[in-house]
Each structure stands twice: as C-alpha cells, then as structure tokens.
Enzyme design. Structure first.
Site, mmCIF file in Angstrom:
data_model
loop_
_atom_site.group_PDB
_atom_site.id
_atom_site.type_symbol
_atom_site.label_atom_id
_atom_site.label_comp_id
_atom_site.label_asym_id
_atom_site.label_seq_id
_atom_site.Cartn_x
_atom_site.Cartn_y
_atom_site.Cartn_z
ATOM 1 N N CYS A 27 0.813 -1.232 0.000
ATOM 2 C CA CYS A 27 0.000 0.000 0.000
ATOM 3 C C CYS A 27 0.844 1.280 0.000
ATOM 4 O O CYS A 27 0.482 2.272 -0.646
ATOM 5 C CB CYS A 27 -0.954 0.001 1.192
ATOM 6 S SG CYS A 27 -0.203 -0.523 2.736
ATOM 7 N N HIS B 283 -2.511 6.717 3.552
ATOM 8 C CA HIS B 283 -1.071 6.866 3.820
ATOM 9 C C HIS B 283 -0.580 8.169 3.183
ATOM 10 O O HIS B 283 -0.751 8.386 1.983
ATOM 11 C CB HIS B 283 -0.289 5.703 3.214
ATOM 12 C CG HIS B 283 -0.512 4.381 3.898
ATOM 13 N ND1 HIS B 283 -1.178 4.237 5.094
ATOM 14 C CD2 HIS B 283 -0.131 3.126 3.543
ATOM 15 C CE1 HIS B 283 -1.197 2.956 5.443
ATOM 16 N NE2 HIS B 283 -0.576 2.262 4.515
#
Ligand SMILES: NC(=O)c1ccc[n+]([C@@H]2O[C@H](COP(=O)([O-])OP(=O)(O)OC[C@H]3O[C@@H](n4cnc5c(N)ncnc54)[C@H](OP(=O)(O)O)[C@@H]3O)[C@@H](O)[C@H]2O)c1
Length: 344
Positions: free
Chosen positions: A150, A242
């Site tokens: 990710c 993120h």
C-alpha cells in the site's frame, strides 16, 4: 456476462473491502468465499466481523465460507482475488494457479519473483506479458499477478510521471494509517497520542518494489530501475490514508512547475476502476491530508501537493487510500486489466 470470481481471505480487513468493491461490480460476480478452517462452513455473516463503512451485501452475507483449498472452490470460478496473510498465500496461491485459476493477489509473497508481474495498471500494464514467461516456466494453466504494498502504490505513480527526467535518487518518508496493519495490528494503547517510527519489513518493500514497478520488460526479462531509493516508515493514528513525503533527484533539471504539469497530465486508463485524473495535484500548501483527500476518485486517485525545490531535488507530499488504492481496489483493477487482456 459477468466473470465468476472468488475471494481468498474474504473475512479479513482487505477481504471485506474486496467484497464491498466486487459486489456492485458489473464485470464480476462473487461466487466463492474462503478463509481459515475456523471460518469454513459458516455463513459469511457469521464468519466475518463486518467493519466496512457500508452494509454487508445481503446476497454475500448468506453465502457459505469454505476452507482455502482448490478442491473447495467451484471449477467454474475463473478468477480469485487473494487477501491472505503472506505466509498462507505462499503455500496456497501457487496451488490455485496450478489448478487453473487466475489469481490477482494483494499478499506480499512472491511479489519480487522474476516471473510474477507486480502491476499498477496505469504505470506498468506491459509487465502483464510476463505471464507468458510464468506459464512457460511454471507450467500453470492459471496465472498469478500481484499488486504492490500500500505505501509503494502511494508514491510510485508520482515517480512514473517524472521518469522522462531520469530518476536518480528517491527518499520517501511515510505517515501510515493504522488500518494498514489490519484490525488487530496496532493496539489503541500503542498508537493514541503516539507515532511509531518502525513498521517491520515495510522499508524494504518500498525500496525494492518501486524499482521493479519502474523497470523495463523486454519480452523475456524484466530489468529493475537503477534509481536509489531510501525509505523511512512511520505509523500514525489516522484510520485510513497513507501520507508520504518524497524527495527526488533527477538527471535532467526538473522545476516544480514542470513536475506539477507532468503529474497532472500523467494518463489514466479506460478501466472501470481507474480514476481520472490519476494524480490530483493540489496548489494549497497544506494538502493533501488523509481525512480530506483519501476518497478522491472513489479512493483510487493519488493526491500530491507541496511541490517545491530543495537541496535534495524536487520535494513533495503524496497520499492514497491504503485499503482501496493500496489493497483491495488495486487487486480489482488488476483483475480488470487481466480481463481486458484476455487472461480470463
Ligand atoms: N490492511 C491493509 O491495508 C493491507 C494493505 C496492503 C496489503 N495487505 C495485505 O493483505 C493481506 C490481508 O491483510 P488483512 O489486513 O486483510 O488481514 P486479516 O484481517 O488478518 O485477514 C486475513 C484473512 O486470511 C484468512 N486466513 C488467516 N489464516 C488463514 C489460513 N491459515 N488459511 C486460510 N485463510 C486464512 C482469515 O480468515 P479467518 O477470518 O478465518 O481467520 C482472513 O480472511 C496480508 O497479506 C496483508 O499484508 C493489507
């Protein structure tokens, strides 16, 4: 007619996101759900502690979960989306490929294998041709494609937009949401009022996967990009999204205006889950921010901002939704690419 698909590890955090994305998907029909032996035989409603931000789909809720074993999955299922722990995936994913299933996997096992395509469709769709090499070498009727970690997915598309300038050195520092660790990954006592400057194994993934993704496939072999990448990974108390700080040194001179234009104009694809634009570049110096910007492009876009010159080259921030663009959505997008390229 929709392609019949299954989800391996369907009860987990990423598995639930996969169900959320696949249930309304017009090209796919959910026909099999697997998990550990502890969940096998239960209905999905009983086996999964549903935590996704939309109701559990009624038809999926009553399906029976099976063990994660090729003998348990109907043979008329064509593709499997895998969100198994990597230690489990390493054993069972190859068995599914050998049994003829095409697997789009989110797990980290095998990502760096020479004959396994690691793909972000908008960045390196041509690497899918590695599947011919894979089938020759492994003798599989099925096939295996991986999406990256990710936090790798968050910054690599922005680098892809800058490759014409010659990437030399990249420094990336991450601020990663707790959902990336799974529901039981970080306790509230560890993370509230805190930041953890270590995520085991993560830095190596950013450094190696980015070079593979931006490498060149010559029809027989994949050579990895020669840029130097140094990563530092931090867990912070956001739920999803993120955020990453990036510094890029290039061979050619790269101004902030040219970088912003290259990112804005970097093309998306015509696949159902590809966002348009792929990279959303903010002018505001305090964006992107996880809470405000993680759902851009239905969670599939990359956000960038804060572009400026620095002694270490171009500096900027980027952000992506880690369980959508960074995990489940990435696997679904790879599934769409496999479908478009006739692998199903
Ligand atoms: N969370 C993220 O944002 C994220 C992002 C990128 C990549 N990933 C990767 O995606 C994968 C899944 O992560 P996750 O957060 O969804 O994990 P998770 O919530 O722990 O879910 C794991 C799933 O695998 C099943 N499982 C566990 N042990 C098994 C076994 N021995 N045999 C068969 N099935 C088994 C579980 O079934 P039961 O419910 O029956 O135990 C569950 O369905 C991992 O490889 C992770 O590294 C996660």
């Amino acid at each position: 007619m929709a392609v019949r698909v299954g989800v391996l590890g369907a009860t987990g955090a990423v598995g639930q996101r996969l169900i959320q994305l696949l249930d309304p998907h017009p090209e796919f029909e959910i026909a099999a759900l697997t998990a550990s032996d502890a969940s096998a035989g239960k209905t999905y409603r009983q086996a999964a502690k549903w935590r996704v931000d939309s109701p559990i789909p009624a038809d999926v809720a009553e399906m029976t979960v099976t063990a994660t074993d090729p003998d348990e999955v109907p043979s008329d299922v064509d593709m499997l989306f895998s969100s198994l722990p990597s230690s489990v995936g390493a054993d069972v994913e190859p068995a599914f490929c050998e049994a003829g299933y095409v697997v789009s996997s989110n797990s980290s096992n095998g990502r760096m294998d020479d004959d396994i395509p690691l793909v972000i469709p908008e960045v390196n769709a041509d690497h899918l041709d590695l599947l011919e090499v894979q089938r020759d070498e492994r003798g599989w009727d099925g096939a295996m494609v991986k999406n990256p970690n990710c936090s790798t997915i968050t910054f690599v598309p922005t680098l892809a937009a800058l490759t014409d300038y010659g990437l030399e050195k990249v420094h990336v520092s991450t601020l990663q949401a707790v959902s990336g660790a799974g529901y039981d990954g970080v306790t509230s006592m560890e993370i509230i009022d805190n930041a953890i400057p270590y995520i085991g194994g993560e830095e190596d993934k950013l450094e190696t996967e980015s070079r593979k993704l931006l490498g060149e496939f010559d029809g027989a072999e994949l050579s990895h990009n020669g840029m130097d990448v140094a990563a530092s990974c931090n867990r912070i108390p956001t739920i999803d999204g993120h955020l990453e700080n990036v510094w890029v040194e290039t061979e050619e001179e790269l101004t902030t205006d040219a970088a912003a234009e290259a990112m804005r104009e970097y093309p998306s694809l015509d696949l159902r889950s590809s966002p348009d634009p792929l990279i959303h570049v903010f002018e505001e110096p305090d964006r992107p921010q996880p809470r405000m910007d993680r759902t851009l492009g239905d969670g599939m876009a990359i956000a960038a901002g804060g572009l400026q010159a620095s002694p270490f080259g171009l500096q900027y921030n980027c952000l992506a939704h880690n369980t959508i663009r960074g995990a489940a959505g990435a696997s679904v997008l790879n599934g769409e690419l496999l479908l478009e390229n006739g692998y199903l």
